[in-house]
Design an enzyme around this catalytic site. Structure first.
Site, PDB file in Angstrom:
ATOM      1  N   ARG A   6       2.556   7.643  -5.614  1.00  0.00           N
ATOM      2  CA  ARG A   6       1.236   7.079  -5.318  1.00  0.00           C
ATOM      3  C   ARG A   6       0.160   8.160  -5.265  1.00  0.00           C
ATOM      4  O   ARG A   6      -0.971   7.937  -5.684  1.00  0.00           O
ATOM      5  CB  ARG A   6       1.286   6.312  -4.007  1.00  0.00           C
ATOM      6  CG  ARG A   6       2.123   5.048  -4.098  1.00  0.00           C
ATOM      7  CD  ARG A   6       2.293   4.419  -2.738  1.00  0.00           C
ATOM      8  NE  ARG A   6       3.024   3.170  -2.797  1.00  0.00           N
ATOM      9  CZ  ARG A   6       3.743   2.700  -1.793  1.00  0.00           C
ATOM     10  NH1 ARG A   6       3.821   3.370  -0.652  1.00  0.00           N
ATOM     11  NH2 ARG A   6       4.378   1.555  -1.911  1.00  0.00           N
TER      12      ARG A   6
ATOM     13  N   HIS B   5       7.104  -0.363  -4.698  1.00  0.00           N
ATOM     14  CA  HIS B   5       7.543  -0.853  -3.390  1.00  0.00           C
ATOM     15  C   HIS B   5       8.918  -0.269  -3.131  1.00  0.00           C
ATOM     16  O   HIS B   5       9.743  -0.179  -4.043  1.00  0.00           O
ATOM     17  CB  HIS B   5       7.646  -2.384  -3.377  1.00  0.00           C
ATOM     18  CG  HIS B   5       8.444  -2.912  -2.230  1.00  0.00           C
ATOM     19  ND1 HIS B   5       7.899  -3.109  -0.981  1.00  0.00           N
ATOM     20  CD2 HIS B   5       9.763  -3.233  -2.127  1.00  0.00           C
ATOM     21  CE1 HIS B   5       8.848  -3.541  -0.164  1.00  0.00           C
ATOM     22  NE2 HIS B   5       9.985  -3.631  -0.837  1.00  0.00           N
TER      23      HIS B   5
END
Length: 136
Positions: free
Chosen positions: A104, A117
């Site tokens: 991320r 996720h």
């Protein structure tokens, strides 16, 4: 001790061609892919997966996003797989919380569109793996 976790490459990660990068980082970390599948997420699965967020203001947009395009779902196994992948993923907010060098931190710009996720606990991993890969 070996454990399993569910990893999703969300629609934004698939659309941006980051699946290979995510899988490569998982494998370079020393984790093993037990199951891997590209699929379109149906509304019912999305609702079950994100049930803990039902009633929150962002629930509808979360469901809309996760069902907006294909997702790569994987079961990943290895020592401390849950925390190892969460470290690889980085904080939920890619700009304010995710460290440079994390998935991320390197590729994300928005909280909702944060590429991946990973299960956050052993209990979540067990529940999520049963939802996404009932045959395992």
């Amino acid at each position: 001790m070996s454990e399993r976790t569910l990893v999703l490459v969300k629609p934004d990660g698939v659309e941006r061609g980051l699946v290979g990068e995510v899988i490569g980082r998982i494998e370079r970390k020393g984790l093993k892919l037990v199951a891997l599948e590209l699929r379109q997420v149906e509304q019912q699965l999305a609702e079950q997966h994100y049930a803990e967020h039902d009633g929150k203001p962002f629930f509808g947009s979360l469901l809309e996003f996760i069902t907006s395009g294909p997702v790569v779902a994987a079961v990943v196994e290895g020592p401390r797989a849950i925390s190892a992948f969460r470290q690889l993923a980085g904080g939920t907010d890619p700009v304010d919380k995710a460290a440079p060098g994390s998935i991320r931190g390197d590729y994300g710009l928005e909280v909702q569109y944060n590429l991946v996720h990973g299960s956050d606990s052993a209990e979540s991993a067990e529940r999520e793996i049963k939802l996404w890969f009932p045959e395992l």
